[in-house]
Motif scaffolding. Structure first.
Motif, PDB file in Angstrom:
ATOM      1  N   GLN A   3      67.901 -54.121-111.650  1.00 13.58           N
ATOM      2  CA  GLN A   3      66.656 -54.333-112.326  1.00 13.58           C
ATOM      3  C   GLN A   3      66.368 -55.992-113.034  1.00 13.58           C
ATOM      4  O   GLN A   3      65.260 -56.366-112.670  1.00 13.58           O
ATOM      5  CB  GLN A   3      66.798 -53.807-113.808  1.00 13.58           C
ATOM      6  N   TYR A   4      67.355 -56.442-112.967  1.00  8.45           N
ATOM      7  CA  TYR A   4      67.178 -58.047-113.214  1.00  8.45           C
ATOM      8  C   TYR A   4      66.921 -58.761-112.086  1.00  8.45           C
ATOM      9  O   TYR A   4      66.202 -59.777-112.149  1.00  8.45           O
ATOM     10  CB  TYR A   4      68.386 -58.450-114.028  1.00  8.45           C
ATOM     11  N   ASN A   5      67.534 -58.239-111.159  1.00 12.36           N
ATOM     12  CA  ASN A   5      67.305 -58.859-109.638  1.00 12.36           C
ATOM     13  C   ASN A   5      65.784 -58.954-109.603  1.00 12.36           C
ATOM     14  O   ASN A   5      65.095 -59.969-109.054  1.00 12.36           O
ATOM     15  CB  ASN A   5      67.925 -58.327-108.459  1.00 12.36           C
ATOM     16  N   PHE A   6      65.161 -57.848-109.495  1.00 10.89           N
ATOM     17  CA  PHE A   6      63.836 -57.424-109.466  1.00 10.89           C
ATOM     18  C   PHE A   6      63.174 -58.176-110.471  1.00 10.89           C
ATOM     19  O   PHE A   6      62.068 -58.862-109.736  1.00 10.89           O
ATOM     20  CB  PHE A   6      63.607 -55.884-109.558  1.00 10.89           C
ATOM     21  N   GLN A   7      63.412 -58.304-111.664  1.00 10.34           N
ATOM     22  CA  GLN A   7      62.453 -58.933-112.718  1.00 10.34           C
ATOM     23  C   GLN A   7      62.540 -60.429-112.336  1.00 10.34           C
ATOM     24  O   GLN A   7      61.612 -60.934-112.456  1.00 10.34           O
ATOM     25  CB  GLN A   7      62.929 -58.798-114.206  1.00 10.34           C
ATOM     26  N   ALA A   9      63.124 -61.819-109.672  1.00  9.47           N
ATOM     27  CA  ALA A   9      62.296 -62.000-108.383  1.00  9.47           C
ATOM     28  C   ALA A   9      60.671 -61.970-108.353  1.00  9.47           C
ATOM     29  O   ALA A   9      60.205 -62.641-107.522  1.00  9.47           O
ATOM     30  CB  ALA A   9      62.772 -61.040-107.275  1.00  9.47           C
ATOM     31  N   MET A  10      60.353 -61.284-109.288  1.00 16.46           N
ATOM     32  CA  MET A  10      58.664 -61.163-109.399  1.00 16.46           C
ATOM     33  C   MET A  10      58.261 -62.595-109.662  1.00 16.46           C
ATOM     34  O   MET A  10      57.183 -62.874-109.613  1.00 16.46           O
ATOM     35  CB  MET A  10      58.244 -60.250-110.635  1.00 16.46           C
ATOM     36  N   ASN A  11      59.067 -63.354-110.099  1.00 15.73           N
ATOM     37  CA  ASN A  11      58.661 -64.919-110.504  1.00 15.73           C
ATOM     38  C   ASN A  11      59.299 -65.868-109.411  1.00 15.73           C
ATOM     39  O   ASN A  11      59.237 -67.116-109.563  1.00 15.73           O
ATOM     40  CB  ASN A  11      59.213 -65.314-111.971  1.00 15.73           C
ATOM     41  N   GLY A  12      59.749 -65.130-108.142  1.00 19.02           N
ATOM     42  CA  GLY A  12      60.160 -66.214-107.109  1.00 19.02           C
ATOM     43  C   GLY A  12      61.573 -66.694-107.556  1.00 19.02           C
ATOM     44  O   GLY A  12      61.987 -67.772-107.026  1.00 19.02           O
ATOM     45  N   PRO A  55      60.020 -68.187-116.485  1.00 16.11           N
ATOM     46  CA  PRO A  55      59.026 -68.265-115.637  1.00 16.11           C
ATOM     47  C   PRO A  55      58.095 -69.384-116.026  1.00 16.11           C
ATOM     48  O   PRO A  55      57.374 -69.673-114.909  1.00 16.11           O
ATOM     49  CB  PRO A  55      58.091 -66.805-115.882  1.00 16.11           C
TER      50      PRO A  55
END
Length: 121
Positions: A3-7, A9-12, A55
């Motif tokens: 979940q944190y990898n994804f969150q 990653a949404m901000n690069g 971010p």
């Protein structure tokens, strides 16, 4: 941790949690007598400020979470220099350097709440 990898990653931004960090989170959940939701709650509390601040920061490419950050001894490390990978960071730590000595490594800092919330903060 997916979940944190994804969150991030949404901000690069890459998220790296060490094995020691994961073990520390599991230990905290066990001591509290909580299950999977406890793991999530603990991790979310540790990363809350980081998820909010990162971010808006330039040049940060990796959030590095280790046992010290999980225990609250310091904030997670932000890797900013393009050549400073999580693997290189760990290698330099093994060689005896501290994060303070490394170019391109810093801790999460929420310095000026007025910048984010205006004068009401």
């Amino acid at each position: 941790m997916k979940q944190y990898n994804f969150q991030f990653a949404m901000n690069g931004i890459r998220f790296h949690a060490t094995e020691c960090a994961l073990a520390e989170v599991a230990k905290m959940a066990f001591l509290r007598g909580s299950g999977a939701r406890g793991l999530r709650s603990i991790t979310e509390n540790i990363l809350m400020e980081t998820m909010f601040v990162v971010p808006s920061l330039e040049k940060v490419h990796t959030v590095y979470l280790d046992a010290m950050a999980v225990r609250g001894e310091r904030k997670p490390i932000l890797l900013k220099h393009p050549d400073m990978t999580a693997e290189k960071f760990e290698e330099l730590l093994k060689e005896g350097q501290t994060w303070e000595e490394m170019e391109g490594a810093d801790v999460v800092q929420f310095e000026d709440s007025e910048e984010y919330f205006g004068e009401a903060a």
